[in-house]
Design an enzyme around this catalytic site. Structure first.
Site, PDB file in Angstrom:
ATOM      1  N   ILE A 187       1.169   6.859   0.411  1.00 26.98           N
ATOM      2  CA  ILE A 187       0.485   5.824   1.187  1.00 26.98           C
ATOM      3  C   ILE A 187      -0.969   5.696   0.746  1.00 26.98           C
ATOM      4  O   ILE A 187      -1.663   6.708   0.577  1.00 26.98           O
ATOM      5  CB  ILE A 187       0.501   6.178   2.686  1.00 26.98           C
ATOM      6  N   CYS A 188      -1.399   4.450   0.548  1.00 27.51           N
ATOM      7  CA  CYS A 188      -2.806   4.240   0.231  1.00 27.51           C
ATOM      8  C   CYS A 188      -3.525   3.856   1.512  1.00 27.51           C
ATOM      9  O   CYS A 188      -3.456   2.719   1.970  1.00 27.51           O
ATOM     10  CB  CYS A 188      -2.958   3.138  -0.807  1.00 27.51           C
ATOM     11  N   LEU A 189      -4.181   4.817   2.106  1.00 27.17           N
ATOM     12  CA  LEU A 189      -4.857   4.570   3.384  1.00 27.17           C
ATOM     13  C   LEU A 189      -6.145   5.392   3.364  1.00 27.17           C
ATOM     14  O   LEU A 189      -6.109   6.601   3.134  1.00 27.17           O
ATOM     15  CB  LEU A 189      -3.931   5.023   4.529  1.00 27.17           C
TER      16      LEU A 189
ATOM     17  N   ASN B 256       0.813  -1.215   0.000  1.00 31.57           N
ATOM     18  CA  ASN B 256       0.000   0.000   0.000  1.00 31.57           C
ATOM     19  C   ASN B 256       0.850   1.270   0.000  1.00 31.57           C
ATOM     20  O   ASN B 256       0.331   2.359   0.227  1.00 31.57           O
ATOM     21  CB  ASN B 256      -0.948   0.004   1.202  1.00 31.57           C
TER      22      ASN B 256
ATOM     23  N   ASP C  50      -6.029  -3.491  -1.901  1.00 34.22           N
ATOM     24  CA  ASP C  50      -6.171  -2.077  -2.242  1.00 34.22           C
ATOM     25  C   ASP C  50      -4.769  -1.504  -2.458  1.00 34.22           C
ATOM     26  O   ASP C  50      -4.294  -0.693  -1.675  1.00 34.22           O
ATOM     27  CB  ASP C  50      -6.899  -1.368  -1.086  1.00 34.22           C
TER      28      ASP C  50
END
Lengths: 676, 143
Positions: free
Chosen positions: B87-89, B80, B120
């Protein structure tokens, strides 16, 4: 005859009805129906002495039911009834109290008007109206409002014994419901040890005692309620019931009327009142010692004796008989005054007497170190809550903070439940209980926070007033002096901007056109827009009706709360030097433009009208003021010009030059049109 | 605006200093109070254990109405997190709520290190590796 009298009675012509009944009695004798009718008329007319006489006569000639006294009861209630006790002044003293049960809040629910009650009290209350401010709620679904998290937590933390007592009270109430009165009394007594000034406990115990016919004790408990909360109508009701059960009907009537004076809607009190009055009016039986005594003393005729027994002498205490309605009034006035004083906090006992009431619950707080400012900080701005508002999900924020969040997302920042309905209602009501807690427990912080808020508003209000204060800039299109400019506001930052403009009372902002891809890139020149009207959509978007004001040159750029701001220099025209020439050009051009406008196709005209309004009238003297004429700006707004040319024209400080520019544009357009 | 830093940022900074979270250190830049130098240590039991990761965190003008901008400065092998450290959050994007704070954001990032979410992904190759060969991915993570 009777029908006629009834008709007169129902059309509120009581004098006439009384006359007819009196005539009927003379003609047909004292039938119960006539006597009762006559008595009702006297009651309605407020002639209580005559009413009592008539009722007692009626009672002697035929059977009488307490229900037959309903007109007497309603007249008496009307006589003593007061205007709603609670007014906005008293709101200040409401801290942890529910205004229905007058007890400490339990499972507190804040309704849209900003007042908080126990959930159970709200569910039981059938008035569909806020007991505090009178706001009507026809469709309020209490089950959809969650309990106030902050208030519940605070009460649990500050008054732990309260929640324990509530648990015991619940068990006691269960015992009562199942007729285990002894056990209920024991439990109530136990709970009282924890919270000796909970008047509801005394009230419930009084009720339980009366069910066991321990009426003396029931009366003692009732009197304790009145010491604790003289403002609570049901306390007088309990006293009235206890007295009734003890056979002290006159005293009972007084207490019940005190109850009804404070809240005229309590039906059970009216029932008891008619029963008590009935007992007063009923003739004394011959073996009653009072009757015998009277007989011995006066030896009057039988009829005379009965009347005397009932009214003229000692039996009916002067508190209830007629000329004593006046005295009754004094009693009621005293009752109401003591209730009012209690609510206003004037008449509070000293906290050093532990068994006596303390008006504000502040004194009850056993451990002051539990009072923690951080608990009352807004979870959005981290400052002390200011203008606290409650969401239906039970969370509290500063109103401006929540508004900002709702610009972005229509959900609660804490629990993410949907707030679309809340937003659509556009409710602005502050949660009074929380505001009062903050004022009472954090007075200094509260004042500081208020002045902070005022400074912020002041800051917004001073925008553009001097070179220190930037004006907010809406980057969208070009606006022109005098020309209207309807805007559809949907972007969060501009929602905030418009709200701030309105709150600060400035009602204006600068309009510039974008000048590059970066957000902070906008034109060097612009025009102020004044907000004439704002219409909000349920989802928070709005239509803002603006009109152009002063032009400005941007000399510095900044940002605030996510939108652009600018330091500006306002521009205005130099005085017109060659007036005759300018006037000539202007008048000539006006006619050209007017003609052009009138020849436009209907569809185009309609579109223009919708956006910019009607073609302005011709020149006036003010046309030669700081901005030139309205019509030439209107034309410049209508004509399909490149924004660079528009900006150049806005920047010009000579009316004459702008007219020339307009003429050139018109010439250019005409050529283009002709060459087609 | 002439008025300086919002009280919220001052308070958050104070609280971060006074009550630091284990494994997370966030220090504001000397010249810019909205810019934080962050150090997160890899959570115990994760492939990143004993790793020390530098991040930068920036509070935009709209904060807290919009999420802080956070980026890994230290290279990290994580499905992620991409090569540029982005950052994929969800809470840094559409699930942001103004009631969240710097502390909760950094805790979430720490948790992301313990529990990567390969469904994701931001770094597709890493996510593929996580899905097909977790052991190898974890090994690579250690490097």
């Amino acid at each position: 005859m009777v029908d006629l009298a009834k008709q007169a009675f129902s059309s509120k012509n009581f004098d006439l009805a009384a006359e007819i009944y009196e005539r009927s009695i003379r003609e047909y004798g004292p039938k119960p129906e006539f006597l009762l009718g006559l008595a009702d008329c006297f009651a309605k007319l407020g002639q209580f002495e005559r009413a009592f006489t008539a009722y007692s006569k009626a009672c002697r000639v035929g059977p009488m039911n307490p229900k037959d006294l309903k007109h007497l009861v309603s007249s008496l209630v009307n006589t003593v009834k007061q205007d709603p006790l609670i007014n906005s002044e008293m709101n200040k003293n409401v801290v942890f109290d529910c205004l229905i049960c007058r007890n400490m809040l339990y499972d507190p629910v804040t309704i849209p008007c900003g007042h908080t009650f126990c959930r159970q009290c709200l569910v039981k209350d059938a008035s569909k109206q806020c007991k505090n401010c009178g706001t009507k709620y026809l469709y309020l679904n209490i089950s959809r409002i969650k309990s106030s998290v902050l208030l519940s937590q605070t009460i649990d933390k500050w008054f732990p014994e309260h929640s324990k007592a509530v648990e015991i009270k619940k068990m006691a109430n269960d015992a009562f419901q199942t007729c285990r009165f002894e056990e209920a009394i024991r439990l109530y007594t136990g709970a009282m040890e924890l919270v000796p000034n909970d008047h509801l406990l005394w009230s419930n115990r009084s009720f339980a005692l009366s069910r066991l016919d321990r009426n003396e004790e029931a009366l003692e408990d009732a009197d304790m309620i009145l010491q604790l909360r003289p403002d609570w109508p049901k306390g007088y009701f309990r006293r009235g019931c206890a007295l009734y059960n003890l056979g002290q009907y006159e005293e009972s009537v007084v207490a019940l009327l005190q109850c009804l004076a404070l809240d005229s809607s309590i039906e059970t009190a009216k029932d008891y009142l008619s029963k008590a009055l009935h007992n007063i009016i009923l003739p004394l039986s011959p073996d009653n010692p009072k009757a015998t005594e009277l007989q011995r003393e006066l030896n009057p005729s039988l009829l005379d004796q009965l009347i005397r027994t009932n009214f003229d002498c000692t039996v009916l205490l002067p508190k209830v008989t007629v000329d004593t309605v006046k005295r009754l009034k004094d009693i009621i006035t005293d009752t109401v005054n003591s209730a009012t004083n209690f609510l206003e906090g004037k008449d509070h006992h000293q906290p050093s007497q532990p068994n006596l009431p303390q008006g504000t619950r502040k004194a009850l707080l056993k451990d002051p170190s539990l009072v923690c400012r951080e608990d009352f900080e807004c979870s959005l701005c981290y400052r002390l809550l200011h203008l606290p508002v409650s969401t239906p999900c039970g969370h509290v924020f500063c109103r401006p903070c929540l508004d900002k969040c709702l610009d972005h997302k229509t959900e609660c920042p804490l629990c993410k439940s949907c707030l679309a309905e809340y937003l659509a209602e556009r409710r602005q009501s502050v949660t009074i209980a929380i505001e009062n807690i903050i004022e009472a427990y954090f007075p200094e912080d509260c004042i500081e926070r208020m002045s902070q808020h005022e400074e912020e508003i002041q800051e917004l209000a001073s925008m553009g007033l001097d070179s220190e204060h930037d004006i907010p800039i809406f980057v969208c299109t070009l606006a022109y002096p005098y020309v209207s400019c309807p805007l559809h506001i949907f972007e969060p930052r501009y929602r905030l901007m418009v709200r701030q403009c309105m709150e600060s009372g400035r009602r204006q902002f600068g309009m510039c056109v974008a000048n590059g891809d970066e957000e902070s890139q906008f034109s060097e020149y612009g025009c102020m827009l004044e907000i004439r009207d704002v219409q909000f959509f349920p989802d928070g978007r709005s239509l803002v009706d603006c009109v152009g004001g002063k032009r400005f040159k941007v000399i510095g750029k900044g940002q605030r709360d996510g939108y652009n701001t600018a330091k500006v220099e306002f521009i205005s025209d130099h005085p017109v030097a060659d007036m005759e020439e300018v006037r000539g050009t202007s008048e000539r051009l006006y006619l050209v433009c007017r003609k052009w406008w009138e020849e436009l196709p209907q569809v185009q005209r309609a579109q223009i009208l919708q956006h910019l309004g009607e073609f302005p009238g011709p020149e006036t003297e003010s046309s030669y003021g700081p901005n030139g004429s309205a019509w030439h700006w209107w034309m410049l707004a209508v004509l399909p010009l490149d924004s660079r040319i528009q900006l150049a024209i806005i920047a010009m400080t000579s009316y004459k030059e702008r007219l020339r520019a307009l003429e050139r544009v018109l010439g250019f357009l005409k050529n283009k049109h002709d060459s087609r | 605006m002439a008025a300086g830093l919002p009280r919220r940022i001052i308070k958050e900074t104070q609280r971060l200093m006074q009550e630091p979270v284990t494994g997370i250190q966030a220090i504001p830049d000397e010249s810019n109070a909205r810019y934080f130098h962050v150090v997160v240590t890899g959570p115990e039991g994760s492939p990143y254990e004993e790793g020390v990761f530098k991040l930068e965190l920036f509070l935009p003008e709209e904060y807290p109405m919009s999420a802080p901008k956070v980026r890994f400065m230290t290279k990290i092998y994580h499905p992620n997190i991409d090569k540029l450290g982005r950052i994929c959050l969800d809470i840094l994007k559409d699930k942001w709520s103004p009631a969240l704070q710097i502390r909760t954001v950094l805790l979430s990032i720490q948790a992301l290190l313990s529990a990567p979410n390969p469904d994701d992904p931001l770094a597709n190759d890493v996510a593929e590796q996580w899905k097909t060969n977790e052991a190898k991915a974890i090994d690579t993570g250690y490097l």
